[in-house]
Design a protein around this motif. Structure first.
Motif, short mmCIF file in Angstrom:
data_model
loop_
_atom_site.label_atom_id
_atom_site.label_comp_id
_atom_site.label_asym_id
_atom_site.label_seq_id
_atom_site.Cartn_x
_atom_site.Cartn_y
_atom_site.Cartn_z
N VAL A 139 3.05 -6.89 7.13
CA VAL A 139 2.83 -6.04 6.01
C VAL A 139 3.81 -6.07 5.03
O VAL A 139 3.44 -6.37 3.81
N ASP A 140 5.15 -6.49 5.24
CA ASP A 140 6.08 -6.60 4.04
C ASP A 140 5.77 -7.92 3.27
O ASP A 140 5.84 -7.84 2.25
N ARG A 141 5.39 -8.91 3.95
CA ARG A 141 5.29 -10.50 3.18
C ARG A 141 4.04 -9.82 2.37
O ARG A 141 3.86 -10.67 1.41
N LEU A 142 3.03 -9.46 3.03
CA LEU A 142 1.78 -9.36 2.12
C LEU A 142 2.02 -8.46 0.90
O LEU A 142 1.46 -8.78 -0.17
N ARG A 143 2.96 -7.30 1.10
CA ARG A 143 3.24 -6.54 -0.02
C ARG A 143 3.93 -7.33 -1.00
O ARG A 143 3.97 -7.54 -2.27
N ASN A 144 5.01 -8.13 -0.60
CA ASN A 144 5.84 -8.92 -1.45
C ASN A 144 5.05 -9.99 -2.21
O ASN A 144 5.44 -10.47 -3.24
N CYS A 145 3.94 -10.42 -1.66
CA CYS A 145 3.12 -11.59 -2.24
C CYS A 145 2.24 -10.78 -3.31
O CYS A 145 1.45 -11.56 -4.07
N GLY A 146 2.09 -9.58 -3.27
CA GLY A 146 1.13 -8.83 -4.33
C GLY A 146 0.09 -8.89 -3.85
O GLY A 146 -0.97 -8.73 -4.86
N VAL A 147 -0.61 -8.98 -2.56
CA VAL A 147 -1.84 -8.95 -1.99
C VAL A 147 -2.73 -7.77 -2.45
O VAL A 147 -2.07 -6.66 -2.05
N THR A 148 -3.65 -7.88 -2.93
CA THR A 148 -4.73 -6.83 -3.34
C THR A 148 -5.69 -6.68 -2.15
O THR A 148 -6.53 -7.62 -1.87
N LEU A 149 -5.82 -5.56 -1.48
CA LEU A 149 -6.59 -5.35 -0.39
C LEU A 149 -7.77 -5.13 -1.02
O LEU A 149 -8.13 -4.20 -1.67
N ILE A 169 -3.23 6.24 21.06
CA ILE A 169 -3.09 4.96 20.35
C ILE A 169 -2.39 5.44 18.90
O ILE A 169 -2.68 6.18 18.46
N MET A 170 -1.47 4.55 18.47
CA MET A 170 -0.75 4.93 17.20
C MET A 170 -1.41 3.92 16.27
O MET A 170 -1.84 2.93 16.33
N TRP A 171 -1.78 4.53 14.94
CA TRP A 171 -2.58 3.73 13.85
C TRP A 171 -1.54 3.96 12.45
O TRP A 171 -1.59 4.89 12.14
N ALA A 172 -0.97 2.89 12.05
CA ALA A 172 -0.21 3.01 10.72
C ALA A 172 -1.07 2.18 9.52
O ALA A 172 -1.29 1.15 9.64
N TRP A 173 -1.90 2.98 8.68
CA TRP A 173 -2.79 2.68 7.92
C TRP A 173 -2.12 2.19 6.54
O TRP A 173 -1.48 2.99 5.88
N TRP A 174 -2.63 0.89 6.11
CA TRP A 174 -2.50 0.53 4.74
C TRP A 174 -3.66 0.52 3.98
O TRP A 174 -4.68 -0.16 4.29
N ASP A 175 -3.96 1.69 3.19
CA ASP A 175 -5.45 1.87 2.71
C ASP A 175 -5.61 1.03 1.43
O ASP A 175 -4.65 0.76 0.80
N VAL A 176 -7.00 0.83 1.11
CA VAL A 176 -7.36 0.07 -0.23
C VAL A 176 -7.13 0.94 -1.43
O VAL A 176 -7.58 2.06 -1.56
N PRO A 177 -6.34 0.73 -2.36
CA PRO A 177 -6.01 1.20 -3.46
C PRO A 177 -7.51 1.66 -4.44
O PRO A 177 -8.14 0.90 -4.28
N GLY A 178 -7.38 2.88 -4.61
CA GLY A 178 -8.44 3.27 -5.15
C GLY A 178 -9.94 3.99 -4.34
O GLY A 178 -10.65 4.58 -4.80
N ARG A 179 -9.68 3.59 -3.12
CA ARG A 179 -10.62 4.23 -2.37
C ARG A 179 -10.24 5.51 -2.00
O ARG A 179 -9.08 6.06 -1.98
N ASP A 180 -11.19 6.45 -1.57
CA ASP A 180 -11.05 8.01 -1.17
C ASP A 180 -9.96 7.73 0.22
O ASP A 180 -10.34 6.91 0.86
N HIS A 181 -8.93 8.74 0.19
CA HIS A 181 -8.13 8.73 1.28
C HIS A 181 -8.94 8.93 2.65
O HIS A 181 -9.72 9.86 2.81
N GLY A 182 -8.61 8.09 3.48
CA GLY A 182 -9.33 8.16 4.81
C GLY A 182 -10.64 7.41 4.97
O GLY A 182 -11.28 7.20 6.03
N ASP A 183 -11.01 6.88 3.72
CA ASP A 183 -12.21 5.74 3.76
C ASP A 183 -11.81 4.32 4.59
O ASP A 183 -11.05 3.56 3.67
#
Length: 410
Positions: free
Chosen positions: A107-117, A60-74
Motif C-alpha cells: 500500500v505504501d509503495r503504491l501510494r508513493n508511486c501515485g497509483v490511481t485506483l 475478519i479485519m478489512w482495511a480499505w483503500w477506497d477509489v477516489p470519487g466513489r461514494d463511501h462504502g462503494d
C-alpha cells in the motif's frame, strides 16, 4: 507512520508479541492476548495509512483503500490481499504475518508511486487460519465462504474445554454473527495472498518469489480411544484395556500407510492421554491425524486404512475407537486468468505447488484467488527455524506491489 514501505521493519515491530519462552518461536492463538495485541497493532497501522478499518461478523479485519470519487462504502469489484496473524504453538514469525506486513508495505509503495485506483483495495486479516485453538483450519475464511456450519463452530472447544462462542464473546466478538457473507464475497474481484514458502522449492531453484500452482488435498481427523483406567502396578498386563496401546498402533499405522503412497504426508502432531499419570493406566487417549496428498482419493484411502488398523487394535485390546473428520480441503487449483496476469507481471517467477493449506485455498471456491510464495532457505515451517531473508522479503513486496498495481489499474 512507522516502518513506511518496509516489511522487514514492520515484522521487527511485532517480534516481541507472543514469544513462547517454553517452546521457542511464537504462540499466537486466536482471541488470545497475543493475537488481540496484533489485531490492535494492525488497526493502528491501517489507520496511520488512512485506510478505513472494519471487522466483520466472522472476526475478519478489512482495511480499505477506497477509489477516489466513489461514494463511501462503494466497494464493488474489490481487490483483496493479506493473510493471518495467528500461529501454531511455537511457530515461526513469518507464517501469516509476512503476508500482512507485505500488504501494508505494498500500500505504501503504491501510494508513493501515485497509483490511481480504478477499483478498491483491502488488506484483510483472517482469524484462526492455523486452527490451533479450535481444530478447524482457515476458520475465518471458511465461515465467510459458507464452508462450515456456524452452529458447529459455536460449539467447538479449545483444550481447556471453553467453547468458541464463550471465548469469542469474552474477546468482544458476537458469536451469533458468524456465517456466510454472500454480499461481501460478491463484491470481491480477486484475492492475492503472499506467504512465506513452506518447503525448499525456491532455495533449490534460486528464486526469491514463486507463483502458487495448487494446494494439495488435506484434512484433519480426531481419533478418540476409550479403555479402562487402572493401577499401573496392581493390574496384570493380560487384564488391561489400555487405550495408549491402541494409540501407538494408530500412530504406527499413520506412518506405514502414508509411506505406502508416493508423495503422501501423514502426521500425528498432537496427543492427549487421560488422566495422564505416570503410574496410571489411561482411561482414554485422543490423537489428531493430518493427511495430505494431491489426490483426494489417496487421502481418503490412507485415513480409511488407518481407521481399520485402529479398530482392529482396539478390538484386540478391549477398547473402543471413534474417528471423526474435523476438516477436509480438496485439491485447489488457483484461478488460471489471475495466474496469467501475475505471470505477465513476474515472468521469471517459477510456479510451485504447496502442501500447506491457506485462506486463499478456501476462498478459491467462491472468488478468483492466487498466491505468491517468498523463499524460505531452511524449508522449515511451523517451527522457530522458519525464516526469510531481508532481501527476499523486499522482493516479495516488490512482486505483490507489481501484481496489485495491474489488478487495481486495469
Amino acid at each position: 507512520m512507522s516502518a513506511h514501505g518496509d516489511a522487514n521493519a514492520l515484522l521487527a515491530e511485532i517480534a516481541h508479541i507472543g514469544v513462547d519462552a517454553a517452546r521457542g518461536g511464537y504462540t499466537r492463538l486466536v482471541f488470545s492476548p497475543a493475537e488481540m495485541t496484533l489485531r490492535e497493532w494492525f488497526m493502528q497501522q491501517a489507520v496511520a495509512r488512512r485506510l478505513d478499518v472494519e471487522t466483520d461478523g466472522n472476526g475478519i479485519m478489512w482495511a480499505w483503500w477506497d477509489v477516489p470519487g466513489r461514494d463511501h462504502g462503494d466497494r464493488r469489484d474489490a481487490i483483496i490481499t493479506g493473510s493471518h496473524l495467528d500461529s501454531v504453538p511455537g511457530g515461526g514469525g513469518f507464517d501469516g504475518p509476512l503476508g500482512v506486513v507485505s500488504a501494508l508495505a505494498a500500500v505504501d509503495r503504491l501510494r508513493n508511486c501515485g497509483v490511481t485506483l480504478r477499483r478498491p483495495l483491502a488488506v484483510a486479516v483472517f482469524p484462526e487460519e492455523e486452527g490451533s485453538r479450535f481444530g478447524v483450519a482457515c476458520l475465518g475464511s471458511r465461515l465467510l465462504a459458507g464452508a462450515v456450519d456456524p452452529e458447529r463452530v459455536r460449539g467447538l472447544s479449545d483444550e481447556s474445554g471453553r467453547s468458541y462462542a464463550q471465548v469469542a464473546a469474552e474477546a468482544g466478538f458476537d458469536p451469533a454473527a458468524i456465517g456466510a457473507d454472500a454480499d461481501r464475497l460478491g463484491a470481491i474481484s480477486a484475492f492475492v495472498e503472499l506467504h512465506v514458502e513452506q518447503g525448499r522449492g525456491l532455495v533449490d531453484l534460486g528464486h526469491p518469489v514463486a507463483l502458487a500452482g495448487a494446494i494439495i488435498a488435506h484434512g484433519r481427523w480426531h481419533v478418540r480411544i476409550e479403555g479402562r483406567g487402572d493401577h499401573a502396578g496392581a493390574t496384570r498386563m493380560v487384564d488391561r484395556q489400555d487405550p495408549v496401546v491402541v494409540a501407538a498402533e494408530a500412530i504406527r499405522s499413520v506412518r506405514e500407510r502414508t509411506l505406502a503412497v508416493d508423495d503422501a504426508r501423514g502426521t500425528v502432531g498432537r496427543m492427549k492421554v487421560t488422566p495422564g499419570g505416570t503410574n496410571v493406566i489411561a482411561s482414554s487417549a485422543d490423537l489428531w491425524i493430518d493427511v495430505r496428498h494431491r489426490s483426494e482419493e489417496a487421502v481418503r484411502r490412507v485415513v480409511a486404512e488407518v481407521t481399520a488398523d485402529a479398530e482392529r487394535a482396539a478390538s484386540a485390546e478391549g477398547c473402543t475407537v471413534v474417528v471423526t473428520e474435523q476438516s477436509f480441503s480438496p485439491t485447489v487449483a488457483f484461478d488460471d486468468d489471475l495466474r496469467d496476469l501475475m505471470r505477465s507481471a513476474l515472468p521469471a517467477a517459477p510456479v510451485l505447488d504447496t502442501g500447506a493449506g491457506h485462506d486463499a485455498g478456501v476462498l478459491a471456491a467462491v472468488v478468483p484467488t492466487a498466491m505468491l510464495f517468498v523463499r524460505n532457505p531452511t524449508g522449515a515451517s511451523h517451527t522457530p527455524a522458519e525464516t526469510a531473508g531481508a532481501a527476499d522479503v523486499a522482493a516479495g513486496v516488490d512482486a505483490l506491489t507489481a501484481v496489485l498495481e495491474r489488478l487495481l489499474t486495469r
